[in-house]
Design a protein around this motif. Structure first.
Motif, PDB file in Angstrom:
ATOM      1  N   GLY A 226      -3.911   4.016  16.525  1.00 55.25           N
ATOM      2  CA  GLY A 226      -3.554   4.716  16.882  1.00 55.25           C
ATOM      3  C   GLY A 226      -2.866   4.290  18.386  1.00 55.25           C
ATOM      4  N   GLY A 227      -3.395   3.245  19.211  1.00 54.66           N
ATOM      5  CA  GLY A 227      -2.919   3.303  20.322  1.00 54.66           C
ATOM      6  C   GLY A 227      -3.468   3.356  21.490  1.00 54.66           C
ATOM      7  N   GLU A 228      -4.927   3.268  21.311  1.00 56.68           N
ATOM      8  CA  GLU A 228      -5.574   3.387  22.829  1.00 56.68           C
ATOM      9  C   GLU A 228      -6.179   2.397  22.706  1.00 56.68           C
ATOM     10  OE1 GLU A 228      -9.988   5.896  24.572  1.00 56.68           O
ATOM     11  OE2 GLU A 228      -9.330   5.990  22.516  1.00 56.68           O
ATOM     12  N   ILE A 229      -6.107   2.094  24.759  1.00 60.06           N
ATOM     13  CA  ILE A 229      -6.471   0.497  25.110  1.00 60.06           C
ATOM     14  C   ILE A 229      -8.305   1.225  25.678  1.00 60.06           C
ATOM     15  CG2 ILE A 229      -5.780  -0.609  26.735  1.00 60.06           C
ATOM     16  CD1 ILE A 229      -4.346  -1.213  24.588  1.00 60.06           C
ATOM     17  N   THR A 230      -8.982   0.379  25.272  1.00 59.64           N
ATOM     18  CA  THR A 230     -10.192   0.155  25.648  1.00 59.64           C
ATOM     19  C   THR A 230     -10.640  -0.750  26.222  1.00 59.64           C
ATOM     20  OG1 THR A 230     -10.594  -0.892  24.125  1.00 59.64           O
ATOM     21  CG2 THR A 230     -10.413   1.594  23.152  1.00 59.64           C
ATOM     22  N   ASP A 231      -9.953  -2.097  26.616  1.00 61.99           N
ATOM     23  CA  ASP A 231     -10.626  -3.025  27.705  1.00 61.99           C
ATOM     24  C   ASP A 231      -9.617  -3.964  28.025  1.00 61.99           C
ATOM     25  OD1 ASP A 231     -14.335  -3.115  26.543  1.00 61.99           O
ATOM     26  OD2 ASP A 231     -12.759  -2.245  25.231  1.00 61.99           O
ATOM     27  N   LYS A 232     -10.196  -4.559  28.899  1.00 61.98           N
ATOM     28  CA  LYS A 232      -8.805  -5.513  29.229  1.00 61.98           C
ATOM     29  C   LYS A 232      -9.501  -6.791  29.633  1.00 61.98           C
ATOM     30  CE  LYS A 232      -5.181  -6.470  32.437  1.00 61.98           C
ATOM     31  NZ  LYS A 232      -5.331  -5.408  34.428  1.00 61.98           N
ATOM     32  N   VAL A 233      -9.322  -7.800  29.718  1.00 60.03           N
ATOM     33  CA  VAL A 233      -9.784  -9.341  30.130  1.00 60.03           C
ATOM     34  C   VAL A 233      -8.119  -9.309  31.077  1.00 60.03           C
ATOM     35  CG1 VAL A 233     -10.628 -11.948  30.406  1.00 60.03           C
ATOM     36  CG2 VAL A 233     -11.064 -10.198  27.972  1.00 60.03           C
ATOM     37  N   PRO A 234      -8.510  -9.003  33.180  1.00 59.35           N
ATOM     38  CA  PRO A 234      -7.135  -9.781  33.757  1.00 59.35           C
ATOM     39  C   PRO A 234      -7.489 -10.956  33.603  1.00 59.35           C
ATOM     40  CG  PRO A 234      -9.315  -8.065  34.174  1.00 59.35           C
ATOM     41  CD  PRO A 234      -9.266  -8.842  33.705  1.00 59.35           C
ATOM     42  N   VAL A 235      -5.269 -11.550  33.966  1.00 59.62           N
ATOM     43  CA  VAL A 235      -5.229 -12.491  33.858  1.00 59.62           C
ATOM     44  C   VAL A 235      -4.570 -13.216  34.583  1.00 59.62           C
ATOM     45  CG1 VAL A 235      -4.425 -14.764  32.319  1.00 59.62           C
ATOM     46  CG2 VAL A 235      -5.681 -13.307  31.358  1.00 59.62           C
ATOM     47  N   PRO A 236      -4.532 -12.279  35.914  1.00 61.77           N
ATOM     48  CA  PRO A 236      -3.589 -12.335  37.136  1.00 61.77           C
ATOM     49  C   PRO A 236      -2.650 -13.270  37.787  1.00 61.77           C
ATOM     50  CG  PRO A 236      -5.361 -12.226  38.509  1.00 61.77           C
ATOM     51  CD  PRO A 236      -5.474 -12.308  36.553  1.00 61.77           C
ATOM     52  N   ASP A 237      -3.292 -14.650  37.356  1.00 65.46           N
ATOM     53  CA  ASP A 237      -3.230 -16.056  37.406  1.00 65.46           C
ATOM     54  C   ASP A 237      -2.011 -16.521  36.706  1.00 65.46           C
ATOM     55  OD1 ASP A 237      -4.400 -16.584  36.404  1.00 65.46           O
ATOM     56  OD2 ASP A 237      -5.860 -17.795  37.707  1.00 65.46           O
ATOM     57  N   ALA A 238      -1.424 -15.700  35.241  1.00 65.13           N
ATOM     58  CA  ALA A 238      -0.920 -16.699  33.928  1.00 65.13           C
ATOM     59  C   ALA A 238      -0.955 -15.474  32.738  1.00 65.13           C
ATOM     60  CB  ALA A 238      -1.777 -17.420  33.402  1.00 65.13           C
ATOM     61  N   GLN A 239       0.424 -15.528  32.064  1.00 68.30           N
ATOM     62  CA  GLN A 239       0.479 -14.651  31.314  1.00 68.30           C
ATOM     63  C   GLN A 239      -0.453 -15.119  30.197  1.00 68.30           C
ATOM     64  OE1 GLN A 239       4.629 -15.258  29.614  1.00 68.30           O
ATOM     65  NE2 GLN A 239       4.980 -15.449  31.443  1.00 68.30           N
ATOM     66  N   ALA A 240      -0.969 -13.890  29.253  1.00 67.42           N
ATOM     67  CA  ALA A 240      -1.859 -14.007  28.285  1.00 67.42           C
ATOM     68  C   ALA A 240      -1.480 -13.956  27.577  1.00 67.42           C
ATOM     69  CB  ALA A 240      -2.621 -12.763  29.016  1.00 67.42           C
ATOM     70  N   ILE A 241      -1.782 -14.931  25.970  1.00 73.50           N
ATOM     71  CA  ILE A 241      -0.851 -15.353  25.091  1.00 73.50           C
ATOM     72  C   ILE A 241      -1.112 -14.982  23.405  1.00 73.50           C
ATOM     73  CG2 ILE A 241       0.367 -17.410  24.058  1.00 73.50           C
ATOM     74  CD1 ILE A 241       1.540 -15.878  26.606  1.00 73.50           C
ATOM     75  N   ALA A 242      -2.815 -16.149  23.388  1.00 68.52           N
ATOM     76  CA  ALA A 242      -3.255 -16.102  22.272  1.00 68.52           C
ATOM     77  C   ALA A 242      -4.848 -15.926  22.641  1.00 68.52           C
ATOM     78  CB  ALA A 242      -2.886 -17.424  21.390  1.00 68.52           C
ATOM     79  N   CYS A 243      -5.508 -15.136  21.106  1.00 72.62           N
ATOM     80  CA  CYS A 243      -6.958 -15.808  21.481  1.00 72.62           C
ATOM     81  C   CYS A 243      -7.510 -15.521  19.602  1.00 72.62           C
ATOM     82  CB  CYS A 243      -7.101 -13.742  22.194  1.00 72.62           C
ATOM     83  SG  CYS A 243      -7.018 -12.633  21.682  1.00 72.62           S
ATOM     84  N   ALA A 244      -8.628 -16.173  19.916  1.00 73.87           N
ATOM     85  CA  ALA A 244      -9.324 -16.196  19.151  1.00 73.87           C
ATOM     86  C   ALA A 244     -11.339 -16.388  19.520  1.00 73.87           C
ATOM     87  CB  ALA A 244      -9.520 -17.889  17.743  1.00 73.87           C
ATOM     88  N   PHE A 245     -11.510 -15.392  18.070  1.00 76.41           N
ATOM     89  CA  PHE A 245     -13.296 -15.067  18.960  1.00 76.41           C
ATOM     90  C   PHE A 245     -13.842 -16.324  17.708  1.00 76.41           C
ATOM     91  CE2 PHE A 245     -12.455 -10.716  18.753  1.00 76.41           C
ATOM     92  CZ  PHE A 245     -13.121 -10.384  19.954  1.00 76.41           C
ATOM     93  N   GLY A 246     -15.055 -16.881  18.501  1.00 71.97           N
ATOM     94  CA  GLY A 246     -15.490 -18.244  18.026  1.00 71.97           C
ATOM     95  C   GLY A 246     -16.851 -18.316  18.987  1.00 71.97           C
TER      96      GLY A 246
END
Length: 290
Positions: A226-246
């Motif tokens: 539906g589009g609601e944003i709930t959380d953020k990990v800020p990365v002000p010094d770079a581009q945030a590109i890819a993520c994975a749980f591990g």
């Protein structure tokens, strides 16, 4: 919106993409060094293969054999145990630009994207997502997509796809034969969000890297259907590109952070790190494919 801190895990790389957790190790592609890498618990990297055409999406066949997208060739390459490559499938006939991200299911179905245009030289234009069945047969998925990027499989059998330049997460129903149908908008985002790599958590939320932005807007965000944003990990010094749980119980979110701009990216200039974050949720088992 809940915010979470990040901790540096690995550094000294160039442009990292395609993060995958498989068989107790984190995997990544470095676009500019042309290496497929694995990471030990201390963040040290081992080169598994070198892809002359530049590596992108990663996945694993049911027998555990690693696969990697070669961007320039628009091919899916097998990585043999000695690091050599052999072509598993080609998808250049449906690609409007370099090969991009990929998801491989436990059953051996492959979904692969492509840029659709020459980034930095052409305006964005739609392309097709590719479906490669376990026998290596390529089919263009019905319906156009605009810069198809990260993908995940939900427990109820939907494929979620980041369409970077449409600022949205799109869903498809996955048939018993691996075919995709019923393309729908799962989450429409604002114009300041450009979802790149994604990861599904066990509560049904999608974490995405917000690519092509810098400063306060840069970071990894969690969105629900539906589009609601709930959380953020800020990365002000770079581009945030890819993520994975591990990690243990898939409780660690790994984050590929690349310090670059679009102009520098086109010239192959970037400095990459991987960070980790504890975000109070674990990854959904099997959502990143085989």
């Amino acid at each position: 919106m809940q915010q979470h801190d990040r901790t540096e895990f690995a550094s000294g790389h160039q442009f990292l993409e395609g993060l995958r957790w498989h068989d107790g190790r984190l995997w990544a592609s470095d676009f500019f060094s042309r290496e497929v890498l694995t990471f030990a618990a201390d963040g040290s990297a081992t080169t598994v293969a070198v892809v002359d055409g530049a590596p992108s999406g990663l996945g694993f066949l049911p027998d555990g054999t690693p696969l990697v997208v070669s961007q320039a060739g628009a091919t899916v390459e097998r990585i043999e145990s000695d690091g050599t490559l052999s072509t598993f499938a080609e998808f250049g006939t449906i690609a409007g630009g370099p090969g991009n991200d990929m998801l491989v299911t436990h059953e051996g179905h492959i979904y692969v994207g492509n840029f659709g245009f020459a980034i930095g030289a052409e305006d964005p234009k739609p392309t097709s997502l590719g479906h490669i069945d376990p026998q290596g047969t390529l089919t263009a998925v019905e319906g156009d997509v605009l810069f198809p990027n990260g993908m995940a499989i939900t427990p109820d059998g939907k494929l979620l796809l980041a369409e970077t330049f449409r600022h949205r997460i799109t869903s498809f129903d996955v048939g018993a034969d691996g075919t995709l149908s019923n393309q729908q908008v799962w989450a429409q985002l604002g114009e300041s969000y450009n979802p790149d790599g994604i990861a599904l958590d066990s509560d049904g939320g999608i974490w995405f890297g917000n690519a092509l932005v810098e400063g306060d807007d840069s970071g990894f965000y969690r969105v629900v259907e539906g589009g609601e944003i709930t959380d953020k990990v800020p990365v002000p010094d770079a581009q945030a590109i890819a993520c994975a749980f591990g990690g243990d119980d898939l409780a660690t979110l790994y984050l590929a952070c690349n310090a670059t701009t679009l102009a520098d990216f086109v010239q192959g200039k970037s400095s990459a790190t991987i960070a980790t974050a504890s975000v109070g949720r674990a990854g959904a088992p099997g959502s990143a494919g085989g």
